[in-house]
Scaffold this active site. Structure first.
Site, PDB file in Angstrom:
ATOM      1  N   ASP A   1     -22.563   0.669  36.831  1.00  0.00           N
ATOM      2  CA  ASP A   1     -21.943   1.970  36.533  1.00  0.00           C
ATOM      3  C   ASP A   1     -22.106   2.877  37.750  1.00  0.00           C
ATOM      4  O   ASP A   1     -23.084   3.604  37.848  1.00  0.00           O
ATOM      5  CB  ASP A   1     -22.636   2.651  35.340  1.00  0.00           C
TER       6      ASP A   1
ATOM      7  N   HIS B   1     -24.510   6.655  22.318  1.00  0.00           N
ATOM      8  CA  HIS B   1     -25.751   5.925  22.576  1.00  0.00           C
ATOM      9  C   HIS B   1     -26.696   6.047  21.381  1.00  0.00           C
ATOM     10  O   HIS B   1     -27.466   5.139  21.093  1.00  0.00           O
ATOM     11  CB  HIS B   1     -26.469   6.494  23.808  1.00  0.00           C
TER      12      HIS B   1
ATOM     13  N   ASP C   1     -18.378  -1.490  25.735  1.00  0.00           N
ATOM     14  CA  ASP C   1     -19.490  -0.680  26.197  1.00  0.00           C
ATOM     15  C   ASP C   1     -20.757  -1.426  25.765  1.00  0.00           C
ATOM     16  O   ASP C   1     -20.694  -2.417  25.021  1.00  0.00           O
ATOM     17  CB  ASP C   1     -19.414   0.729  25.578  1.00  0.00           C
TER      18      ASP C   1
ATOM     19  N   ARG D   1     -25.802   4.099  39.890  1.00  0.00           N
ATOM     20  CA  ARG D   1     -26.970   3.197  39.846  1.00  0.00           C
ATOM     21  C   ARG D   1     -27.493   2.882  41.247  1.00  0.00           C
ATOM     22  O   ARG D   1     -28.629   2.450  41.398  1.00  0.00           O
ATOM     23  CB  ARG D   1     -26.613   1.881  39.143  1.00  0.00           C
TER      24      ARG D   1
ATOM     25  N   LYS E   1     -12.648   3.826  31.235  1.00  0.00           N
ATOM     26  CA  LYS E   1     -13.426   3.862  29.997  1.00  0.00           C
ATOM     27  C   LYS E   1     -13.379   5.279  29.423  1.00  0.00           C
ATOM     28  O   LYS E   1     -13.082   6.227  30.158  1.00  0.00           O
ATOM     29  CB  LYS E   1     -14.876   3.420  30.271  1.00  0.00           C
ATOM     30  N   HIS E   2     -13.562   5.488  28.139  1.00  0.00           N
ATOM     31  CA  HIS E   2     -13.921   4.520  27.104  1.00  0.00           C
ATOM     32  C   HIS E   2     -12.777   4.505  26.102  1.00  0.00           C
ATOM     33  O   HIS E   2     -12.568   5.500  25.411  1.00  0.00           O
ATOM     34  CB  HIS E   2     -15.214   4.931  26.418  1.00  0.00           C
TER      35      HIS E   2
ATOM     36  N   ARG F   1     -18.541  13.944  33.537  1.00  0.00           N
ATOM     37  CA  ARG F   1     -18.114  12.583  33.905  1.00  0.00           C
ATOM     38  C   ARG F   1     -16.601  12.428  33.774  1.00  0.00           C
ATOM     39  O   ARG F   1     -16.039  11.441  34.227  1.00  0.00           O
ATOM     40  CB  ARG F   1     -18.827  11.555  33.016  1.00  0.00           C
TER      41      ARG F   1
END
Length: 604
Positions: free
Chosen positions: A139, A251, A324, A147, A238-239, A208
């Site tokens: 990601d 999440h 995801d 990351r 995404k998403h 984001r």
């Protein structure tokens, strides 16, 4: 270069290159496209065992900086969560088709280590019977989700790019970011975010997203897709079908999107349509319920009407569909971890990402085929899509990277300079009463920097107050730094007020300010000192509505170094503010009324 493991065999000049995949047969490449045609890919699939086929559908996390010699703590974590010691054992046992990198899994220490890890993963996979190269993903959205940190180049995130409004900048960021990932062996990036952030209370998307205007977001998404993919990295929008209007983080919960089908078509669909038109390689599903698109109550990840009916059939998409993370609560609410991967495949998914327990998920798919719930032909259909993508990305030709390649590409001065210039074009000046900005060294030389210091989002230096102070010092100001946090106490506020007495101006970094936030108390008490106060929203631009008395307010959209430094150059007059709000800011006391509309942005 791992020449002994290279899969590209020497070919005579003018002849088609020959590819030997693992212990499998040599395959000739197509002369015109350089890609393996479906006939040859189907031949590869026909030689796989059922267990190998099941493995190809999974993309899994694994702890450690090395494929074969991770630290003991990472070995322990792998044994506990996956039942293997390292990436090499993971590939030998489950034959997974993909691996995802995370910072918290210690996969991404530095560019050379990442390249070595990628090569170790490929070597371990190709050493298996009929071994295939691995599609390595991460990601790397930039902004608040990345990351791979320094010394790789980090660009402004989506909402900042949306504020800049330049598709050229969005494409450049994708192209450079993609080239750096590829140099480290990562060939699938779970970016760009295609969600349209129409809900200011969205806890998981927010900055984001490129913004609140579906057409503007669509243009930026298409530009980033072209940028990443021109660098030889698969982009992933995404998403799907759109996570922009939710107040629940998938999440931790199961969001429900109440858009009608017409609203979905108008608000959520355009960026995904644009991504498909731009030739996107992969699309990620959302763990959200959209009753208007599927009244069953299933999350979109497990919904055949949404993934096959809408994405495949109505939108005409035939690329890779990846879930995801299957460890997220949104997809686990209704079904057990053994049912989720099977239902996802039945819905039309190709890649099953990061299940909480790989043995449970892997065996569930295996048993579903053996028991007749899934056909082997259904698996073959998804594996073909995954192999097409691996072939397109050059993995079947040569999956390895080199340290020299890293040095030539990752974090080079021209890339870092491009990131700085792009960031300058994103900073947005929201308020500038009485012409307080730009701040002059002659009249406001000494500056107190206070504010929130959330953890660095992407391996940048941080903390934000320190970065802001250093940037001011570099420009000739005298900066004093006092971290006050996201919820300053009365004692901290008193300390900040005392420190403000002896300076010419105060810079406050605000972070997701709410009506009840003590950040408001801090700012109001600093204003009461009579010192000029400049505020910088280091995440959501909505902060400005909560602090109406601040005379100068800027939005940076993220607290990464590149965006903070650019904001300082703007507030000091070294760069002009040209960013414009990509989302509306509502009034704090009247949320139905707009305080600053999309497109608002002041100039000097």
């Amino acid at each position: 270069m791992h020449t002994s493991r290279r899969t590209l065999l020497a070919a005579t000049a003018g002849a088609a290159a020959v590819v030997a995949v693992g212990g499998g047969p040599a395959l000739a490449e197509d002369d015109d496209t350089g890609r393996l045609d479906d006939k040859r890919l189907r031949a590869l699939i026909s030689r796989m065992t059922l267990e190998e086929k099941v493995g190809q559908l999974f993309v899994m996390r694994v702890y450690g900086h090395s494929a074969t010699a991770p630290d003991q703590a990472d070995i322990d974590a792998n044994l506990k969560e996956i039942g293997v010691r390292d990436a090499a054992e993971l590939l030998a046992k489950y034959r997974v088709g993909g691996i995802i990198y995370f910072g918290w899994a210690h996969n991404t220490r530095d560019p050379h280590q990442i390249a070595d890890l990628s090569n170790g993963i490929q070597k371990a996979s190709l050493a298996q019977p009929r071994g295939l190269p691995v599609l390595i993903s991460t990601d790397q959205e930039h902004g608040i989700v990345a990351r791979v940190g320094r010394p790789a180049t980090l660009f402004p995130g989506a909402m900042a790019l949306g504020a800049g409004g330049s598709r050229t900048d969005a494409r450049t960021a994708g192209r450079i970011g993609g080239a750096e990932l590829r140099a480290m062996g990562v060939r699938q990036d779970y970016a760009p975010v295609a969600d349209v952030n129409v809900n200011p209370a969205n806890p998981v998307i927010g900055v984001r997203s490129f913004g609140a205007d579906p057409q503007a977001v669509a243009g930026m998404v298409a530009a980033q897709v072209k940028g990443y993919q021109s660098a030889g990295v698969a982009a992933t929008s995404k998403h799907f079908p759109g996570h922009g209007d939710t107040e629940t983080d998938s999440h931790y919960g199961f969001p429900v999107i109440e858009h009608t089908e017409a609203q979905w078509a108008e608000l959520d669909a355009p960026p995904f349509r644009a991504a498909i038109a731009a030739g996107i390689d992969s699309i990620m599903t959302a763990h959200i319920m959209v009753p208007a698109l599927d009244p069953s109550g299933d999350p979109a990840t497990l919904s055949r009407p949404i993934l096959t009916g809408i994405l495949r059939e109505r939108l005409g998409y035939d690329g890779v569909v990846v879930t995801d993370s299957l460890g997220m609560e949104g997809v686990r609410t209704k079904y057990g971890d053994d049912r989720v991967p099977v239902l996802a495949l039945k819905a039309g998914v190709d890649q099953l990402l990061n299940p909480p327990k790989l043995d449970v998920a892997w065996n569930a798919v295996l048993q579903a085929v053996r028991g007749g719930e899934l056909t082997e032909a259904r698996l073959d259909e998804s594996i073909l899509r995954v192999l097409r993508l691996k072939a397109k990305l050059g993995l079947l030709k040569d999956p390895y990277v080199t340290r020299r390649g890293v040095d030539r590409v990752v974090g080079i001065p021209s890339h870092l300079k491009a990131a700085d210039r792009i960031a300058e074009r994103t900073t947005t000046l929201l308020v500038n009463s009485g012409g307080l900005l730009p701040l002059s060294r002659r009249t406001h030389r000494s500056v107190l920097v206070v504010g929130a210091d959330p953890a660095s989002p992407s391996g940048t230096t941080g903390p934000p107050t320190t970065v802001l102070g250093a940037a001011l010092t570099e420009l000739g100001f005298t900066a004093t730094v006092l971290s006050t946090g996201t919820a300053p106490t009365e004692a901290t506020i008193a300390k900040a007020v005392a420190a403000a007495q002896g300076v010419d101006a105060v810079l406050v970094g605000t972070y997701n300010v709410t009506a009840a936030s003590s950040q408001r108390t801090l700012v109001n008490r600093l204003l009461a000192t009579g010192r000029p106060v400049v505020a910088l929203a280091i995440r959501n631009p909505y902060d400005v509505a909560q602090l109406p008395d601040v005379k100068a307010y800027l939005a940076a959209y993220s607290w990464t170094d590149v965006e903070l430094r650019a904001a300082v150059r703007v507030l000091a007059g070294r760069a002009d503010p040209v960013g414009e709000l990509p989302v509306p800011v509502q009034k704090a006391d009247k949320p139905t009324e707009v305080l600053y509309p999309v497109g608002h942005g002041l100039r000097y």
